[in-house]
Design a protein around this motif. Structure first.
Motif, PDB file in Angstrom:
ATOM      1  N   MET A  50      29.568  33.048  44.238  1.00 10.20           N
ATOM      2  CA  MET A  50      30.648  32.195  43.750  1.00 10.20           C
ATOM      3  C   MET A  50      30.151  31.212  42.700  1.00 10.20           C
ATOM      4  O   MET A  50      30.945  30.671  41.927  1.00 10.20           O
ATOM      5  N   GLU A  51      28.844  30.973  42.676  1.00 11.73           N
ATOM      6  CA  GLU A  51      28.268  30.019  41.735  1.00 11.73           C
ATOM      7  C   GLU A  51      28.041  30.617  40.350  1.00 11.73           C
ATOM      8  O   GLU A  51      27.653  29.917  39.423  1.00 11.73           O
ATOM      9  N   SER A  52      28.255  31.912  40.207  1.00 12.87           N
ATOM     10  CA  SER A  52      28.049  32.560  38.914  1.00 12.87           C
ATOM     11  C   SER A  52      28.964  31.931  37.866  1.00 12.87           C
ATOM     12  O   SER A  52      30.176  31.799  38.070  1.00 12.87           O
ATOM     13  N   SER A  53      28.387  31.545  36.749  1.00 13.34           N
ATOM     14  CA  SER A  53      29.164  30.878  35.688  1.00 13.34           C
ATOM     15  C   SER A  53      29.652  31.847  34.611  1.00 13.34           C
ATOM     16  O   SER A  53      30.541  31.528  33.826  1.00 13.34           O
ATOM     17  N   ASP A  54      29.075  33.048  34.593  1.00 17.66           N
ATOM     18  CA  ASP A  54      29.470  34.056  33.602  1.00 17.66           C
ATOM     19  C   ASP A  54      30.392  35.070  34.268  1.00 17.66           C
ATOM     20  O   ASP A  54      29.954  35.898  35.064  1.00 17.66           O
ATOM     21  N   ASN A  55      31.668  34.993  33.958  1.00 19.07           N
ATOM     22  CA  ASN A  55      32.651  35.878  34.580  1.00 19.07           C
ATOM     23  C   ASN A  55      33.053  37.056  33.705  1.00 19.07           C
ATOM     24  O   ASN A  55      34.074  37.707  33.965  1.00 19.07           O
ATOM     25  N   SER A  56      32.260  37.340  32.683  1.00 20.53           N
ATOM     26  CA  SER A  56      32.607  38.445  31.784  1.00 20.53           C
ATOM     27  C   SER A  56      32.674  39.777  32.526  1.00 20.53           C
ATOM     28  O   SER A  56      33.434  40.671  32.149  1.00 20.53           O
ATOM     29  N   ASP A  57      31.884  39.912  33.606  1.00 20.96           N
ATOM     30  CA  ASP A  57      31.873  41.167  34.362  1.00 20.96           C
ATOM     31  C   ASP A  57      33.143  41.362  35.183  1.00 20.96           C
ATOM     32  O   ASP A  57      33.435  42.481  35.630  1.00 20.96           O
ATOM     33  N   LEU A  58      33.910  40.284  35.400  1.00 17.54           N
ATOM     34  CA  LEU A  58      35.147  40.393  36.179  1.00 17.54           C
ATOM     35  C   LEU A  58      36.394  40.513  35.310  1.00 17.54           C
ATOM     36  O   LEU A  58      37.503  40.661  35.823  1.00 17.54           O
ATOM     37  N   LYS A  59      36.216  40.446  34.000  1.00 19.09           N
ATOM     38  CA  LYS A  59      37.354  40.539  33.082  1.00 19.09           C
ATOM     39  C   LYS A  59      38.105  41.859  33.213  1.00 19.09           C
ATOM     40  O   LYS A  59      39.287  41.956  32.846  1.00 19.09           O
ATOM     41  N   ILE A  60      37.436  42.870  33.736  1.00 18.35           N
ATOM     42  CA  ILE A  60      38.079  44.175  33.926  1.00 18.35           C
ATOM     43  C   ILE A  60      39.329  44.049  34.791  1.00 18.35           C
ATOM     44  O   ILE A  60      40.307  44.783  34.623  1.00 18.35           O
ATOM     45  N   PHE A  61      39.324  43.079  35.712  1.00 17.64           N
ATOM     46  CA  PHE A  61      40.460  42.924  36.616  1.00 17.64           C
ATOM     47  C   PHE A  61      41.675  42.312  35.918  1.00 17.64           C
ATOM     48  O   PHE A  61      42.790  42.405  36.430  1.00 17.64           O
ATOM     49  N   ASP A  62      41.478  41.720  34.748  1.00 14.07           N
ATOM     50  CA  ASP A  62      42.602  41.167  33.999  1.00 14.07           C
ATOM     51  C   ASP A  62      43.615  42.253  33.654  1.00 14.07           C
ATOM     52  O   ASP A  62      44.832  42.037  33.724  1.00 14.07           O
ATOM     53  N   SER A  63      43.106  43.422  33.288  1.00 12.17           N
ATOM     54  CA  SER A  63      44.000  44.535  32.940  1.00 12.17           C
ATOM     55  C   SER A  63      44.402  45.341  34.164  1.00 12.17           C
ATOM     56  O   SER A  63      45.559  45.754  34.296  1.00 12.17           O
ATOM     57  N   ILE A  64      43.462  45.559  35.087  1.00  9.69           N
ATOM     58  CA  ILE A  64      43.764  46.348  36.291  1.00  9.69           C
ATOM     59  C   ILE A  64      44.883  45.705  37.102  1.00  9.69           C
ATOM     60  O   ILE A  64      45.770  46.378  37.626  1.00  9.69           O
ATOM     61  N   LEU A  65      44.841  44.367  37.225  1.00 12.33           N
ATOM     62  CA  LEU A  65      45.788  43.645  38.080  1.00 12.33           C
ATOM     63  C   LEU A  65      46.883  42.938  37.292  1.00 12.33           C
ATOM     64  O   LEU A  65      47.552  42.045  37.818  1.00 12.33           O
ATOM     65  N   LYS A  66      47.087  43.349  36.060  1.00 11.42           N
ATOM     66  CA  LYS A  66      48.061  42.691  35.178  1.00 11.42           C
ATOM     67  C   LYS A  66      49.453  42.611  35.805  1.00 11.42           C
ATOM     68  O   LYS A  66      50.113  41.569  35.766  1.00 11.42           O
ATOM     69  N   ARG A  89      33.792  35.436  45.567  1.00  8.98           N
ATOM     70  CA  ARG A  89      33.704  35.265  44.111  1.00  8.98           C
ATOM     71  C   ARG A  89      34.959  35.815  43.427  1.00  8.98           C
ATOM     72  O   ARG A  89      35.496  35.203  42.497  1.00  8.98           O
ATOM     73  N   LEU A  90      35.424  36.956  43.896  1.00 11.15           N
ATOM     74  CA  LEU A  90      36.604  37.570  43.295  1.00 11.15           C
ATOM     75  C   LEU A  90      37.845  36.694  43.512  1.00 11.15           C
ATOM     76  O   LEU A  90      38.657  36.515  42.593  1.00 11.15           O
ATOM     77  N   ILE A  91      37.980  36.129  44.705  1.00 17.43           N
ATOM     78  CA  ILE A  91      39.125  35.249  44.988  1.00 17.43           C
ATOM     79  C   ILE A  91      39.102  34.028  44.070  1.00 17.43           C
ATOM     80  O   ILE A  91      40.133  33.632  43.509  1.00 17.43           O
ATOM     81  N   LYS A  92      37.932  33.430  43.919  1.00 15.89           N
ATOM     82  CA  LYS A  92      37.817  32.263  43.035  1.00 15.89           C
ATOM     83  C   LYS A  92      38.214  32.632  41.606  1.00 15.89           C
ATOM     84  O   LYS A  92      38.968  31.899  40.954  1.00 15.89           O
TER      85      LYS A  92
END
Length: 425
Positions: A50-66, A89-92
């Motif tokens: 959850m402390e990860s500051s770089d969320n570029s790897d989770l951007k994929i969910f922006d389109s999947i869960l649009k 981390r995903l919930i945050k």
């Protein structure tokens, strides 16, 4: 003598042939093709913290869960520590970036409501590090991997976009609530002028309710027709509460009496863990969850936290339709199911265990040498082997062959999971 010898020879040949069929190796060509396909479709995830500051790897969910309304997050077993971290981390991320402000657990509907209220007003004076125990089973709050998310929930309560935490199970789940149930029920009935003395068995046993899921205990304390009378009292209590004003509190207590009755009925009627027991519970969890989604949190995006087996969108057997199948039937493509799987587990001593059988797809996942990745099965062509039957340990680490793409939409893979780390108190 010859007949015995011939029989022995035939038996040996049969065993040899059977072993060749059952234990045959997967052709190297097929393994390479499957590995190449997984490498093509996998989306690497850099961290589960959850402390990860770089969320570029989770951007994929922006389109999947649009266009998503309901997101179900499973877990292979309730003791998977790394899965708990990844889900947190995903919930945050989804809360801060995609307007997901509701998280509903496979935990008591009433217990989690009390927990959520306490996070807001602190009337019960529960300490911050124990507040999760009001509503959740211990493995979802009393572990080092779970506490950051509990603290995050509490932090959001003072923000412009607080997370509402709830549940949909019929079971008692909040251990910290155990000794408060009776008093809370008495106070509620007293405030609303419902005379508890007109429900004699309930009145006498109000502090013993969690014990009533055990048939041996019930048979010891309730004699003759008292079991049926007790269930009738719970029904009458529900009906009495439903006559009150339709406030959120009153409606929750009405559902609470209904859940208590159903929870007790399940344990009295069915063998624990049996398919009929699972079917009874999941059908009622689905009813509660759909009520929460459509009525309590209408027009809000909802995250559902449960075990993989409850998340499945396809019937598990002829006797058992999991929770996920009701959600898929109700919300269709606006629901998305992510289940979690791993190659192995690292226990408290650091040793590795629970590796899959050699036919399981987790072996191929392991060969990618990627610690964490996500597979979006919805976007994979129908010709792919991932859209056909394959063996996986995604259900409680049991090697099972199914068309898994019918049961969930995505796989979150954690190569080596860890067991939860209990908090010492």
């Amino acid at each position: 003598m010859k007949k015995i010898l011939y029989s022995f020879i035939i038996s040996v040949i049969s065993i040899f042939v059977l072993n060749k069929i059952v234990y045959q190796e997967i052709p190297e060509k097929d393994t390479k093709e499957q590995l190449a396909e997984i490498q093509r479709y996998k989306h690497p995830v850099k961290s589960i913290s959850m402390e990860s500051s770089d969320n570029s790897d989770l951007k994929i969910f922006d389109s999947i869960l649009k266009d998503n309304k309901v997101l179900i997050l499973g877990e292979n077993t309730h003791m998977d520590g790394s899965t708990s971290e990844a889900k947190s981390r995903l919930i945050k991320y989804l809360h801060e970036n995609m307007n997901y402000n509701v998280v509903l657990y496979e935990a008591g509907q009433y217990d989690t409501w009390i927990m959520n209220e306490e996070m807001k007003d602190h009337k019960l004076k529960t300490s911050a590090d124990s507040i999760g125990g009001l509503g959740l089973f211990e493995f979802w709050w009393n572990a080092k991997e779970a506490q950051p998310l509990i603290r995050y929930y509490q932090k959001t309560k003072t923000s412009a976009t607080p997370i509402e935490v709830g549940g949909f199970d019929i079971q008692f789940s909040g251990g910290t609530l155990a000794f408060k149930r009776g008093k809370l029920l008495k106070d509620f009935l007293s405030r609303n002028n419902i005379n508890i003395k007109t429900f004699p068995i309930f009145n006498k046993r109000i502090d013993e309710l969690p014990h009533f899921i055990y048939k041996k205990y019930v048979n010891k304390v309730l004699k003759g027709n008292q079991k049926n009378e007790f269930l009738q009292e719970l029904t009458k209590l529900e009906q009495a509460v439903l006559k009150l004003d339709k406030t959120p509190e009153n409606m929750m207590y009405a559902r609470y009496f209904n859940d208590i009755k159903n929870n007790i009925t399940k344990n009295w009627k069915y063998k624990p863990g049996s398919m009929p027991s699972m079917q009874f519970r999941d059908s009622l969890m689905a009813r509660n969850l759909i009520h929460q989604i459509d009525s309590v949190y209408k027009d809000k995006k909802v995250i559902v936290w449960c075990a993989n087996i409850h998340s499945f969108a396809e019937g598990y057997s002829k006797e058992y339709l999991p929770l996920g199948s009701y959600i898929r039937n109700k919300y269709g493509k606006s629901s998305y199911i992510i289940d979690f799987s791993s190659y192995a587990q690292r226990n408290e001593t650091g040793s590795i265990s629970d590796r899959p059988g050699k036919f399981a797809i987790e072996n191929i996942f392991h060969k990618t040498k990627t610690p964490y990745f996500f597979l979006n099965l919805r976007n994979i062509p129908e010709s792919s082997f991932l859209k056909k039957e394959f063996v996986s340990t995604i259900n409680q680490r049991i090697d099972m062959k199914r068309n898994w793409s019918r049961s969930f939409d995505g796989i979150f893979y954690i190569d080596t999971n860890t067991v939860l780390t209990p908090i010492t108190k």
